[in-house]
Motif scaffolding. Sequence first.
Motif, PDB file in Angstrom:
ATOM      1  N   VAL A 453      10.286  57.695 -12.858  1.00 22.67           N
ATOM      2  CA  VAL A 453      10.974  57.001 -11.782  1.00 22.67           C
ATOM      3  C   VAL A 453      12.290  56.421 -12.287  1.00 22.67           C
ATOM      4  CG1 VAL A 453      10.871  55.071 -10.160  1.00 22.67           C
ATOM      5  CG2 VAL A 453       8.816  56.436 -10.615  1.00 22.67           C
ATOM      6  N   ASP A 454      13.343  56.668 -11.538  1.00 28.91           N
ATOM      7  CA  ASP A 454      14.650  56.057 -11.801  1.00 28.91           C
ATOM      8  C   ASP A 454      15.254  55.689 -10.459  1.00 28.91           C
ATOM      9  OD1 ASP A 454      17.192  55.273 -12.455  1.00 28.91           O
ATOM     10  OD2 ASP A 454      17.810  57.168 -13.376  1.00 28.91           O
ATOM     11  N   MET A 455      15.081  54.433 -10.060  1.00 34.80           N
ATOM     12  CA  MET A 455      15.554  54.010  -8.745  1.00 34.80           C
ATOM     13  C   MET A 455      17.072  53.946  -8.653  1.00 34.80           C
ATOM     14  SD  MET A 455      12.649  51.209  -7.591  1.00 34.80           S
ATOM     15  CE  MET A 455      12.435  50.392  -9.181  1.00 34.80           C
ATOM     16  N   GLY A 456      17.755  54.059  -9.793  1.00 37.88           N
ATOM     17  CA  GLY A 456      19.210  54.141  -9.779  1.00 37.88           C
ATOM     18  C   GLY A 456      19.725  55.549  -9.566  1.00 37.88           C
ATOM     19  N   ASP A 457      18.832  56.520  -9.574  1.00 41.51           N
ATOM     20  CA  ASP A 457      19.191  57.919  -9.346  1.00 41.51           C
ATOM     21  C   ASP A 457      19.236  58.159  -7.845  1.00 41.51           C
ATOM     22  OD1 ASP A 457      19.375  60.647  -9.049  1.00 41.51           O
ATOM     23  OD2 ASP A 457      17.737  61.135 -10.421  1.00 41.51           O
ATOM     24  N   ALA A 458      20.425  58.426  -7.319  1.00 36.72           N
ATOM     25  CA  ALA A 458      20.586  58.589  -5.868  1.00 36.72           C
ATOM     26  C   ALA A 458      19.700  59.697  -5.314  1.00 36.72           C
ATOM     27  CB  ALA A 458      22.049  58.860  -5.530  1.00 36.72           C
ATOM     28  N   ASP A 459      19.498  60.745  -6.098  1.00 26.00           N
ATOM     29  CA  ASP A 459      18.680  61.855  -5.611  1.00 26.00           C
ATOM     30  C   ASP A 459      17.212  61.464  -5.469  1.00 26.00           C
ATOM     31  OD1 ASP A 459      20.877  63.521  -5.465  1.00 26.00           O
ATOM     32  OD2 ASP A 459      20.589  64.349  -7.473  1.00 26.00           O
ATOM     33  N   GLN A 460      16.780  60.458  -6.218  1.00 26.00           N
ATOM     34  CA  GLN A 460      15.423  59.945  -6.055  1.00 26.00           C
ATOM     35  C   GLN A 460      15.377  58.875  -4.964  1.00 26.00           C
ATOM     36  OE1 GLN A 460      13.153  58.673  -9.451  1.00 26.00           O
ATOM     37  NE2 GLN A 460      14.025  60.205 -10.816  1.00 26.00           N
ATOM     38  N   TRP A 461      16.332  57.969  -5.000  1.00 23.21           N
ATOM     39  CA  TRP A 461      16.253  56.778  -4.166  1.00 23.21           C
ATOM     40  C   TRP A 461      16.579  57.041  -2.692  1.00 23.21           C
ATOM     41  CZ3 TRP A 461      14.105  52.542  -3.173  1.00 23.21           C
ATOM     42  CH2 TRP A 461      14.697  51.572  -2.370  1.00 23.21           C
ATOM     43  N   LYS A 462      17.644  57.732  -2.438  1.00 26.31           N
ATOM     44  CA  LYS A 462      18.104  57.847  -1.049  1.00 26.31           C
ATOM     45  C   LYS A 462      17.114  58.565  -0.130  1.00 26.31           C
ATOM     46  CE  LYS A 462      23.032  57.461  -2.100  1.00 26.31           C
ATOM     47  NZ  LYS A 462      24.359  58.117  -2.087  1.00 26.31           N
ATOM     48  N   PRO A 463      16.461  59.642  -0.561  1.00 22.43           N
ATOM     49  CA  PRO A 463      15.566  60.353   0.360  1.00 22.43           C
ATOM     50  C   PRO A 463      14.084  60.077   0.157  1.00 22.43           C
ATOM     51  CG  PRO A 463      16.094  61.820  -1.435  1.00 22.43           C
ATOM     52  CD  PRO A 463      16.720  60.468  -1.764  1.00 22.43           C
ATOM     53  N   TRP A 464      13.707  59.006  -0.540  1.00 23.18           N
ATOM     54  CA  TRP A 464      12.310  58.891  -0.954  1.00 23.18           C
ATOM     55  C   TRP A 464      11.357  58.784   0.230  1.00 23.18           C
ATOM     56  CZ3 TRP A 464       8.421  55.366  -0.226  1.00 23.18           C
ATOM     57  CH2 TRP A 464       8.742  54.106   0.251  1.00 23.18           C
ATOM     58  N   LEU A 465      11.817  58.268   1.358  1.00 25.93           N
ATOM     59  CA  LEU A 465      10.913  58.101   2.505  1.00 25.93           C
ATOM     60  C   LEU A 465      10.475  59.429   3.116  1.00 25.93           C
ATOM     61  CD1 LEU A 465      12.516  54.976   4.199  1.00 25.93           C
ATOM     62  CD2 LEU A 465      10.202  55.145   3.283  1.00 25.93           C
ATOM     63  N   VAL A 466      11.182  60.516   2.830  1.00 26.92           N
ATOM     64  CA  VAL A 466      10.752  61.826   3.330  1.00 26.92           C
ATOM     65  C   VAL A 466      10.174  62.682   2.210  1.00 26.92           C
ATOM     66  CG1 VAL A 466      12.347  61.843   5.278  1.00 26.92           C
ATOM     67  CG2 VAL A 466      13.081  62.820   3.107  1.00 26.92           C
ATOM     68  N   ALA A 467       9.907  62.080   1.065  1.00 22.51           N
ATOM     69  CA  ALA A 467       9.353  62.840  -0.061  1.00 22.51           C
ATOM     70  C   ALA A 467       7.991  63.428   0.296  1.00 22.51           C
ATOM     71  CB  ALA A 467       9.234  61.937  -1.281  1.00 22.51           C
ATOM     72  N   ASP A 468       7.699  64.571  -0.261  1.00 22.74           N
ATOM     73  CA  ASP A 468       6.424  65.257  -0.041  1.00 22.74           C
ATOM     74  C   ASP A 468       5.298  64.418  -0.658  1.00 22.74           C
ATOM     75  OD1 ASP A 468       4.290  67.001   0.148  1.00 22.74           O
ATOM     76  OD2 ASP A 468       5.441  68.747  -0.502  1.00 22.74           O
ATOM     77  N   GLN A 469       4.367  63.971   0.179  1.00 23.59           N
ATOM     78  CA  GLN A 469       3.315  63.063  -0.283  1.00 23.59           C
ATOM     79  C   GLN A 469       2.139  63.767  -0.952  1.00 23.59           C
ATOM     80  OE1 GLN A 469       3.663  59.626  -0.251  1.00 23.59           O
ATOM     81  NE2 GLN A 469       5.750  60.254   0.297  1.00 23.59           N
ATOM     82  N   ARG A 470       2.239  65.064  -1.167  1.00 21.61           N
ATOM     83  CA  ARG A 470       1.163  65.772  -1.854  1.00 21.61           C
ATOM     84  C   ARG A 470       0.982  65.285  -3.289  1.00 21.61           C
ATOM     85  NH1 ARG A 470       2.441  71.970  -0.091  1.00 21.61           N
ATOM     86  NH2 ARG A 470       4.567  71.154  -0.307  1.00 21.61           N
ATOM     87  N   PHE A 471       1.996  64.612  -3.833  1.00 18.46           N
ATOM     88  CA  PHE A 471       1.872  64.174  -5.225  1.00 18.46           C
ATOM     89  C   PHE A 471       0.847  63.047  -5.388  1.00 18.46           C
ATOM     90  CE2 PHE A 471       4.702  60.901  -3.734  1.00 18.46           C
ATOM     91  CZ  PHE A 471       4.581  59.827  -4.618  1.00 18.46           C
ATOM     92  N   VAL A 472       0.449  62.389  -4.285  1.00 16.35           N
ATOM     93  CA  VAL A 472      -0.616  61.380  -4.385  1.00 16.35           C
ATOM     94  C   VAL A 472      -1.856  61.748  -3.577  1.00 16.35           C
ATOM     95  CG1 VAL A 472       0.956  59.471  -4.857  1.00 16.35           C
ATOM     96  CG2 VAL A 472       0.340  59.993  -2.487  1.00 16.35           C
TER      97      VAL A 472
END
Length: 635
Positions: A453-472
């Motif tokens: 996790v790197d919350m300063g990484d825009a590619d991680q932070w900006k779209p996280w709400l639409v991330a594929d939830q299969r990882f959990v």
Amino acid sequence: MHKKMVGPLALMAILAATGSAHTDDATALMQEAMRPDTVEVYDPVRAEADYIRREIMIPMRDGVKLFTVVVMRKGTKDAPILLSRTPYNASKATWRNPSQKIEEILTVMDAEFVNDGYIRVYQDVRGLYKSEGDYVMNRPLTGPLNNSGIDHSTDAYDTIDWLVKNVAETNGKVGITGSSYLGFTTLMALVNPHPALKAAVPQSPMVDGWIGDDWFHNGAFRLNSFGYFTGQMARKGNGPVPQGTGDEYELFLSSGSAGDFARRFGLDAFGQTQKMMNHPAYDDFWKLQAVDKILGERKLTVPTMLVVGQWDQEDSYGAPAVYKALEPQDKKNDMVSLVIGPWRHSGVNYEARSLAALDFKGDTGLEFRRDYMKPFLDRYLKDGAPKVKTPPVLTYATGADRWEVSDGWPRGKPTPIYLQAGGGLGFEKPKAEAKDDYVSDPAKPVPFIPRPVDMGDADQWKPWLVADQRFVDGRPDVLTYVTGPLDAPVHIAGAPLVDLFAATTGTDSDWVVKLIDVSPEEFSAVPKMAGYQMGVGIEIFRGRYVHGFDAPAALTPGKVENYKFELPNVNHVFQPGHRIMVQVQSTLFPLYDRNPQTFVPNIFNAKAGDYKAATQSVATGGAEASAVWLPIVKD
């Protein structure tokens, strides 16, 4: 053959022998070589520039001067002013690229306006960058928390007053806009507004930092707030927290509580950190700053278009909350409007053809600015502009890829979809009482995005709400409930309401609920979305506040409580063949600090021994039937 080098003393002797003329030449060369090369001012705006750019220090009523940049295309006259008041550097906002073209030096969203004769103005808020005065985060309105007589409302008033009196090219009409913190300053300008302020477009405004914007969500603290504080409030050494470049999941986990992390990196020296840690509950410190409450108590006199992204990862709460507060006084349905687009935070101001894996039919940001925002501002600011009617509510139906206009919000009728024992999800209420258990261990919190996790990484932070939830999906500490494939579309428009009946063996607990759109496993139409579990709405609730945000209390182990909280506002269509999914868990880390699951007065000060695993029970069926109430639209 080697030439003999002439040393400095020999050279001086030669020069002396050759006469004073040579001495004068040597002195001139030395003076030229040692002349300082810095200049006091270099104006990068050259004669061929197609714009005028002025830097001004505008005086406020208390004598403090605020740095302001005025930009317009050459030849502009009788023009409206579009103002933004920013903590993010007015110079940078008006000098994005070194160019002689106005579209290049300004932001993407400014092009439509300056190309049609608008004067664009950016101003540093007091105390930051080139503005004078003291900076206070979200400076409270003059009143119980501020006896100075100075706030963002008075600064906006004084700025507008100066502009209409001193910018010769203006027609005397001003609009104000901006996103995030700039959305907050836009809203504050509506409190006792200047008569020349004719329209406002607050975008993703910071409205209530405890309920659902920026710092807390329903009492759970956002750990990435610390980096924002250091980046904005340190006069020297400002920048990210010096935490290294490793996995933030491990970093925050090893640091202990949020307070321990702050102390480890010296963040407790920041006044804003101290304010967070001193006010973990929803006391008057927060209530008296809530902008929706402030505006709801005043008569709205300036037409206002409130804008938010459906997947705004920072300020999803504010715009709908202000709309809800103001709408009752809008008897003619023409003073306040609400816009919800398919965007991440501030995505409205950029090209918006996609968000992570999601693709839209066009540039939805441009479509909104061109077809709705600009006509709205033109109506009130441009002389002779068409009086185009503004849609009372404009939303983008994701899943169906279309803009929709409605007279009010929410549109849908609340309809419960029930969690069923064994992982089912359906509209029929289960009759038999049952429960599903899982163990929540603070030592092994559920990550909010895939690690590292790197919350300063825009590619991680900006779209996280639409991330594929299969990882959990499938983790033992995540409960999953899902429908079968839908036979017909399910269209929702509003804020889904979580109605969760749950118990814990601990004395405190967090509850996270996710509403998810599951694409078909075989999806040749859009192969990258096959099986994708897309977040439609994700939110957290800190259990100690179940009986009131201002009344934290220990939970009774084993006692079922009814947790009610809203997911973000959405307009979404679950298409046939898709499935609706709900996930329930107790951590969303490291975005939110861990609940120790043992009640302590202040979680910022929780100790290592307070963090204990607990068994969580979610009730399904009977009198305690957990559900998510979907605002369903009958198309």
